[in-house]
Design a protein around this motif. Structure first.
Motif, PDB file in Angstrom:
ATOM      1  N   GLU A 152       0.837  -1.191   0.000  1.00 27.01           N
ATOM      2  CA  GLU A 152       0.000   0.000   0.000  1.00 27.01           C
ATOM      3  C   GLU A 152       0.875   1.245   0.000  1.00 27.01           C
ATOM      4  O   GLU A 152       1.865   1.310   0.734  1.00 27.01           O
ATOM      5  N   ARG A 199       0.371   5.457   0.185  1.00 36.63           N
ATOM      6  CA  ARG A 199      -0.558   6.557   0.394  1.00 36.63           C
ATOM      7  C   ARG A 199       0.040   7.845  -0.139  1.00 36.63           C
ATOM      8  O   ARG A 199       1.164   8.216   0.186  1.00 36.63           O
ATOM      9  N   THR A 200      -0.729   8.527  -0.983  1.00 39.11           N
ATOM     10  CA  THR A 200      -0.349   9.824  -1.525  1.00 39.11           C
ATOM     11  C   THR A 200      -1.477  10.794  -1.236  1.00 39.11           C
ATOM     12  O   THR A 200      -2.579  10.653  -1.773  1.00 39.11           O
ATOM     13  N   ASN A 201      -1.201  11.764  -0.381  1.00 38.30           N
ATOM     14  CA  ASN A 201      -2.227  12.702   0.067  1.00 38.30           C
ATOM     15  C   ASN A 201      -3.382  11.920   0.694  1.00 38.30           C
ATOM     16  O   ASN A 201      -3.216  11.261   1.696  1.00 38.30           O
ATOM     17  N   TYR A 202      -4.551  11.963   0.072  1.00 43.72           N
ATOM     18  CA  TYR A 202      -5.714  11.293   0.632  1.00 43.72           C
ATOM     19  C   TYR A 202      -6.171  10.117  -0.230  1.00 43.72           C
ATOM     20  O   TYR A 202      -7.344   9.759  -0.213  1.00 43.72           O
ATOM     21  N   ASP A 203      -5.260   9.511  -0.949  1.00 39.01           N
ATOM     22  CA  ASP A 203      -5.598   8.370  -1.778  1.00 39.01           C
ATOM     23  C   ASP A 203      -4.572   7.261  -1.542  1.00 39.01           C
ATOM     24  O   ASP A 203      -3.367   7.526  -1.469  1.00 39.01           O
ATOM     25  N   VAL A 204      -5.032   6.037  -1.416  1.00 39.50           N
ATOM     26  CA  VAL A 204      -4.181   4.875  -1.158  1.00 39.50           C
ATOM     27  C   VAL A 204      -4.226   3.966  -2.372  1.00 39.50           C
ATOM     28  O   VAL A 204      -5.310   3.576  -2.840  1.00 39.50           O
ATOM     29  N   ARG A 205      -3.056   3.654  -2.900  1.00 37.79           N
ATOM     30  CA  ARG A 205      -2.948   2.704  -4.001  1.00 37.79           C
ATOM     31  C   ARG A 205      -2.515   1.359  -3.431  1.00 37.79           C
ATOM     32  O   ARG A 205      -1.544   1.276  -2.679  1.00 37.79           O
ATOM     33  N   GLN A 206      -3.240   0.306  -3.764  1.00 36.06           N
ATOM     34  CA  GLN A 206      -2.997  -1.010  -3.185  1.00 36.06           C
ATOM     35  C   GLN A 206      -2.694  -2.020  -4.270  1.00 36.06           C
ATOM     36  O   GLN A 206      -3.383  -2.091  -5.289  1.00 36.06           O
ATOM     37  N   GLY A 264      -7.180   1.128  -5.776  1.00 33.12           N
ATOM     38  CA  GLY A 264      -6.974   2.122  -4.727  1.00 33.12           C
ATOM     39  C   GLY A 264      -8.265   2.500  -4.045  1.00 33.12           C
ATOM     40  O   GLY A 264      -9.349   2.064  -4.432  1.00 33.12           O
ATOM     41  N   GLY A 278      -9.914   6.046  -1.717  1.00 36.42           N
ATOM     42  CA  GLY A 278      -9.675   7.418  -1.302  1.00 36.42           C
ATOM     43  C   GLY A 278     -10.483   8.383  -2.146  1.00 36.42           C
ATOM     44  O   GLY A 278     -11.414   8.000  -2.859  1.00 36.42           O
TER      45      GLY A 278
END
Length: 245
Positions: free
Chosen positions: A181, A183-190, A222, A224
């Motif tokens: 995982e 996290r970039t700002n308020y978005d999570v890429r999984q 993702g 977010g």
């Protein structure tokens, strides 16, 4: 709009809960399991508690060797439950299909009753006026059908992820699973990967390609703010899935 809602309400009991969940949350991946065609029965696996070796003991005085430690020149590739290996995912696939079909048919039927045991003139009394025995039946039909379809898609993913050996099958193959995982700002890429690998396919650098993983399950998505905006609203997705029109 109201008749559409009534129709959807009537069809709701017939829809499986899993279908509604898929429309709202997206499709789920199939659980990883050993192919039933090869081995119908449940496989016995070595789990973490029984497969891990005792922890290495501190080195004794005047010695670099520790009891239980791996040898200097042994194979360091993953081969036990809990070991880690690197999975290289390089997907660059494309598919393009075009097809078209057409069909047509024309049929004509003509039948007359010029002689019918001398009763052909009496048939006019049974049938409506203007009956012509020579043209008793005359039909015609024409049908046509045309269809066309095309598929043009491309997928490209280039990622690397570390996976953990979760089980060892009786034949030596290993089940792996890994998640990552970011996290970039308020978005999570999984990113998630799982499947079954052969020890022989693991390179000397302790890496394996995704094309060498059996029963591979690869998920990249993702959650977010950005993912929520890009996703189709749940209500719209349900209407498009279950509408009969």
């Amino acid at each position: 709009m109201r008749p559409l809602l009534v129709a959807l309400a009537a069809l709701a009991p017939l829809c499986a809960c899993t279908t509604v969940k898929e429309a709202v949350q997206g499709p789920d991946l199939t659980p990883v399991r050993y192919p039933a065609v090869l081995v119908p029965q449940q496989q016995d696996v070595m789990h973490l508690a029984s497969a891990r070796e005792p922890a290495p003991q501190p080195a004794s005085a005047n010695s670099l060797w520790r009891s239980g430690a791996r040898a200097f020149f042994n194979d360091q590739r993953a081969n036990r439950v809990g070991d880690i290996l690197t999975v290289q995912i390089e997907i660059d696939d494309s598919a393009k299909t075009t097809n078209a079909t057409s069909s047509s048919r024309t049929a004509n039927t003509h039948a007359g009753v010029e002689n019918f045991f001398g009763l052909e003139s009496s048939l006019g009394r049974v049938f409506p006026g203007g009956f012509d025995p020579a043209n008793a039946i005359n039909t015609g039909s024409t049908t046509s059908n045309a269809g066309a379809g095309s598929v043009n898609r491309a997928e490209k993913i280039n990622l690397t992820i570390a996976a953990v050996v979760t089980a060892v099958l009786p034949n030596g193959n290993m089940m792996i699973q890994g998640t990552q995982e970011v996290r970039t700002n308020y978005d999570v890429r999984q990113l998630a990967v799982s499947g079954i690998v052969r020890p022989e396919d693991i390179s000397s650098a302790n890496t394996i390609r995704h094309t060498q993983i059996a029963e591979a399950r690869i998920s990249y998505g993702g959650r977010g703010d950005i993912s929520r905006v890009q996703k189709t609203p749940a209500g719209q997705s349900l209407v498009e899935r279950f509408t009969p029109f």
